[in-house]
Design a protein around this motif. Structure first.
Motif, short mmCIF file in Angstrom:
data_model
loop_
_atom_site.label_atom_id
_atom_site.label_comp_id
_atom_site.label_asym_id
_atom_site.label_seq_id
_atom_site.Cartn_x
_atom_site.Cartn_y
_atom_site.Cartn_z
N LEU A 1 43.48 42.73 47.23
CA LEU A 1 42.28 43.32 46.64
C LEU A 1 41.10 43.28 47.62
O LEU A 1 40.33 44.23 47.72
N ARG A 2 40.96 42.18 48.33
CA ARG A 2 39.87 42.07 49.31
C ARG A 2 40.02 43.10 50.42
O ARG A 2 39.05 43.67 50.89
N GLY B 1 41.51 45.95 50.23
CA GLY B 1 41.28 47.28 49.70
C GLY B 1 42.45 48.21 49.95
O GLY B 1 43.45 47.83 50.57
#
Length: 97
Positions: free
Chosen positions: A85-86, A88
């Motif tokens: 998630l970080r 992307g």
């Protein structure tokens, strides 16, 4: 605290985690190694050092799987998911477990 102080604290934590990891690896306690790998990986992830964080999360995942620590497996899988998630969508999901 100022940004400078915050950066200094992160550097100190990084250094302490790395030293702790060396000591625990030398001691041979797989569970303790995995805990420290997770902590260092989380720190590196917040600093944008995604490749090294992923390496630590994956190594820790292998370790906890070997010692059959189901809670540890969940923690490392969660760490890999948070890392993805970080990073992307541009990462192509490389950190997926």
């Amino acid at each position: 605290p100022t940004r400078f102080v915050g950066r200094v604290r992160l550097c100190i934590r990084d250094s302490l985690y790395r030293e702790s990891l060396r000591v625990k690896e030398a001691g041979g306690d797989s569970g303790e190694v995995a805990v420290t790998q997770s902590s260092l990986a989380a720190l590196l992830s917040t600093r944008g050092q995604y490749d090294e964080a992923e390496r630590l999360y994956r190594a820790g995942l292998v370790t906890v799987q070997k010692i059959r620590d189901l809670q540890g497996v969940a923690v490392f899988q969660l760490g890999l998911a948070a890392l993805a998630l970080r990073r992307g969508p541009a990462s192509g999901g490389a950190a997926a477990a």
